[in-house]
Design an enzyme around this catalytic site. Structure first.
Site, PDB file in Angstrom:
ATOM      1  N   ARG A 156      -5.483  -7.983  -3.991  1.00  0.00           N
ATOM      2  CA  ARG A 156      -5.788  -5.957  -3.315  1.00  0.00           C
ATOM      3  C   ARG A 156      -7.077  -6.071  -4.085  1.00  0.00           C
ATOM      4  NH1 ARG A 156      -3.825  -2.961   0.699  1.00  0.00           N
ATOM      5  NH2 ARG A 156      -4.758  -1.088  -0.832  1.00  0.00           N
ATOM      6  N   ARG A 160     -14.746 -11.825  -7.277  1.00  0.00           N
ATOM      7  CA  ARG A 160     -16.012 -12.356  -6.007  1.00  0.00           C
ATOM      8  C   ARG A 160     -16.947 -13.125  -7.651  1.00  0.00           C
ATOM      9  NH1 ARG A 160     -17.562  -7.180  -3.902  1.00  0.00           N
ATOM     10  NH2 ARG A 160     -16.252  -7.425  -1.868  1.00  0.00           N
ATOM     11  N   ARG A 231       6.853   4.723  -4.560  1.00  0.00           N
ATOM     12  CA  ARG A 231       6.741   5.128  -5.283  1.00  0.00           C
ATOM     13  C   ARG A 231       5.573   6.415  -5.453  1.00  0.00           C
ATOM     14  NH1 ARG A 231       6.280   5.644 -10.784  1.00  0.00           N
ATOM     15  NH2 ARG A 231       4.386   5.829 -11.846  1.00  0.00           N
ATOM     16  N   ARG A 262      -7.359   7.897 -11.311  1.00  0.00           N
ATOM     17  CA  ARG A 262      -8.478   7.964 -10.040  1.00  0.00           C
ATOM     18  C   ARG A 262      -8.717   9.436 -10.168  1.00  0.00           C
ATOM     19  NH1 ARG A 262      -6.975   4.076  -5.001  1.00  0.00           N
ATOM     20  NH2 ARG A 262      -4.868   5.467  -4.666  1.00  0.00           N
ATOM     21  N   GLU A 287      -5.637  12.380  -9.266  1.00  0.00           N
ATOM     22  CA  GLU A 287      -4.127  12.127  -8.750  1.00  0.00           C
ATOM     23  C   GLU A 287      -3.042  10.677  -9.348  1.00  0.00           C
ATOM     24  OE1 GLU A 287      -5.213   8.653  -5.359  1.00  0.00           O
ATOM     25  OE2 GLU A 287      -3.161   7.474  -6.200  1.00  0.00           O
ATOM     26  N   TYR A 335       3.379  -1.677   2.596  1.00  0.00           N
ATOM     27  CA  TYR A 335       1.790  -1.208   1.744  1.00  0.00           C
ATOM     28  C   TYR A 335       0.838  -1.631   3.490  1.00  0.00           C
ATOM     29  CZ  TYR A 335      -1.028  -0.711  -2.179  1.00  0.00           C
ATOM     30  OH  TYR A 335      -2.312  -0.276  -2.751  1.00  0.00           O
ATOM     31  N   ASP A 337      -2.808  -1.264   5.129  1.00  0.00           N
ATOM     32  CA  ASP A 337      -4.486  -0.473   5.173  1.00  0.00           C
ATOM     33  C   ASP A 337      -3.440   0.142   6.563  1.00  0.00           C
ATOM     34  OD1 ASP A 337      -4.608  -0.629   2.971  1.00  0.00           O
ATOM     35  OD2 ASP A 337      -5.615  -2.722   3.150  1.00  0.00           O
TER      36      ASP A 337
HETATM   37  N1  UDP Z   1      -5.951  -2.302  -9.667  1.00  0.00           N
HETATM   38  C1  UDP Z   1      -5.698  -1.959 -11.180  1.00  0.00           C
HETATM   39  N2  UDP Z   1      -7.227  -1.033 -11.377  1.00  0.00           N
HETATM   40  C2  UDP Z   1      -8.071  -1.091 -10.254  1.00  0.00           C
HETATM   41  C3  UDP Z   1      -7.679  -1.157  -9.534  1.00  0.00           C
HETATM   42  C4  UDP Z   1      -6.736  -0.820  -8.555  1.00  0.00           C
HETATM   43  O1  UDP Z   1      -4.945  -2.433 -12.428  1.00  0.00           O
HETATM   44  O2  UDP Z   1      -8.991  -0.265 -10.994  1.00  0.00           O
HETATM   45  C5  UDP Z   1      -4.685  -2.473  -9.142  1.00  0.00           C
HETATM   46  C6  UDP Z   1      -3.064  -1.792  -9.102  1.00  0.00           C
HETATM   47  O3  UDP Z   1      -2.293  -2.373  -9.568  1.00  0.00           O
HETATM   48  C7  UDP Z   1      -3.400  -1.639  -7.608  1.00  0.00           C
HETATM   49  C8  UDP Z   1      -3.595  -2.625  -6.880  1.00  0.00           C
HETATM   50  O4  UDP Z   1      -4.952  -3.184  -7.836  1.00  0.00           O
HETATM   51  O5  UDP Z   1      -2.412  -0.915  -7.614  1.00  0.00           O
HETATM   52  C9  UDP Z   1      -4.291  -2.246  -5.403  1.00  0.00           C
HETATM   53  O6  UDP Z   1      -5.777  -1.625  -5.924  1.00  0.00           O
HETATM   54  P1  UDP Z   1      -5.790  -0.701  -4.195  1.00  0.00           P
HETATM   55  O7  UDP Z   1      -6.958  -0.050  -5.185  1.00  0.00           O
HETATM   56  O8  UDP Z   1      -6.445  -1.489  -3.270  1.00  0.00           O
HETATM   57  O9  UDP Z   1      -5.130   0.623  -3.999  1.00  0.00           O
HETATM   58  P2  UDP Z   1      -4.908   1.500  -3.719  1.00  0.00           P
HETATM   59  O10 UDP Z   1      -6.214   2.049  -3.256  1.00  0.00           O
HETATM   60  O11 UDP Z   1      -4.344   0.730  -1.943  1.00  0.00           O
HETATM   61  O12 UDP Z   1      -4.063   2.385  -4.362  1.00  0.00           O
END
Ligand code: UDP
Length: 356
Positions: A156, A160, A231, A262, A287, A335, A337
């Site tokens: 996800r 780039r 989860r 985060r 979080e 999952y 969006d």
């Molecule tokens: N992920 C990670 N490091 C980061 C951000 C994301 O390892 O800094 C991985 C992690 O496994 C996460 C997945 O990428 O569950 C998808 O990230 P996304 O930001 O899309 O998660 P969401 O915001 O949907 O929780």
């Protein structure tokens, strides 16, 4: 019953469907188990500062689906917010996603776009990046090492070979100028729609009219085959006597030793609200991912061969009820969006269920 159909669950999927059904002339009854509509997109406004708080975690509307963008804009205006995610690793701050800004800073190099691929093909480079930004975060997020989760989840995050630090690849994104709750209020503001909150749905009440359910599928069948694993998350909100805590809306903490994944700082989602930005206070939210058990708030489905087999059993069970349509994040065990949930609701063939 003086209604033509029942929508049980008023998140994005349910509210979008309710609107479509109402506009197709159906009299729609909406039942929502919680005290208010909006699912996990529901927000609260802090009375003192005017900050819109995403009580179930940050939600940024983003899509490249023209039909979704056109539909949603009928109800709300977006503020033009473009999502960036920063990551703190060992005391240094980097711009996600994986691109030139992050790679050049991390390795102290000045790679050009045509040099990135070869540089990252070197195992020592790619694993250093993976270990710094993905291993710890993913282990915290999912409670297991990255090798044990579905690879589509980490994919996800875009990769780039340029300096674009926009977190999403989607063309359109933003935050509703009048707040997320206005989206749901306006979707449901139709003469054919009746809303009842604090009204959970159970299978024993299934009426003989088309019923669109978006609660957990296993709960609908009283967990008869066992619980589908999720989860969960815990949010720790804090109001601080500072105008700006971290200078951005989301800061990831990618090291395993930091217990949260985060920190959200909500005022940054509305840079256009100058008075809110200027308040000498801010609201942040740490979080913490956590283990889920039935009764806890489900956030992310844990997709494994076992849970997929279990899901298939529940889906087969649901097919025994011809007037029942199950969908959404919880009902579909997906999952999703926000734009995916909306797009799925726009694609449900309502005439087939409603009998034309
Ligand atoms: N992920 C990670 N490091 C980061 C951000 C994301 O390892 O800094 C991985 C992690 O496994 C996460 C997945 O990428 O569950 C998808 O990230 P996304 O930001 O899309 O998660 P969401 O915001 O949907 O929780």
């Amino acid at each position: 019953m003086e209604h033509d159909c029942l929508v049980a669950g008023a998140g994005i999927w349910g509210c979008t469907l309710a609107r479509r059904l109402a506009e197709a002339g159906r009299r729609v009854l909406v039942w929502e188990a919680r005290a208010a509509v909006g699912g996990n997109v529901r927000c609260e406004t802090d009375a003192e500062t005017g900050i819109e708080i995403h009580i179930y975690g940050s939600h940024i509307f983003h899509t490249h689906d023209r039909a979704v963008w056109d539909f949603v804009q009928r109800f709300i205006e977006f503020n033009g917010y473009q999502h960036k995610v920063l990551a703190t690793y060992k005391g240094k701050v980097y711009h996600l996603p994986l691109g030139l800004t992050l790679i050049n800073k991390f390795f102290g190099v000045e790679l050009r776009p045509d040099e990135v691929k070869e540089f990252m093909a070197d195992e020592s480079h790619s694993s250093a990046i993976f270990d710094a930004f993905f291993r710890g975060y993913t282990s915290k997020q999912w409670g297991k090492p990255p090798e044990e989760i579905d690879p589509s989840i980490i994919k996800r995050v875009p990769v780039r070979d340029n300096y674009d630090t926009n977190y999403y690849n989607d063309y359109w994104q933003g935050i509703p100028s009048d707040g997320y709750n206005s989206l749901f209020d306006r979707l449901l503001d139709h003469q054919n729609i009746t809303i009842e909150c604090n009204r959970a749905f159970s299978l024993s009440e299934l009426p003989d009219i088309p019923t669109y359910y978006s609660g957990p599928l296993d709960r609908l069948f009283d967990y008869k085959f066992g619980a589908l694993p999720w989860r969960s998350l815990r949010f720790e909100m804090e109001k601080l006597p500072l105008a700006d805590f971290q200078g951005t809306s989301v800061m990831n903490y990618t090291e395993a030793s930091v217990p949260y994944t985060r920190i959200h700082e909500f005022k940054h989602y509305h840079p256009e609200k100058k008075d809110v930005m200027a308040t000498p206070k801010t609201v942040i939210c740490r979080e913490y991912p956590r283990h889920w058990e039935p009764g806890d708030e489900p956030y992310y489905p844990i997709v494994t061969p076992e849970s997929t087999a279990l899901l298939d059993k529940y889906r087969e069970e649901a097919r025994r009820y011809p007037n029942l349509v199950v969908g959404g994040r919880l009902g579909g065990y997906r999952y999703l969006d926000m734009d995916n949930a909306m797009s799925a609701a726009l694609e449900v063939p309502i005439d087939a269920v409603c009998g034309g």
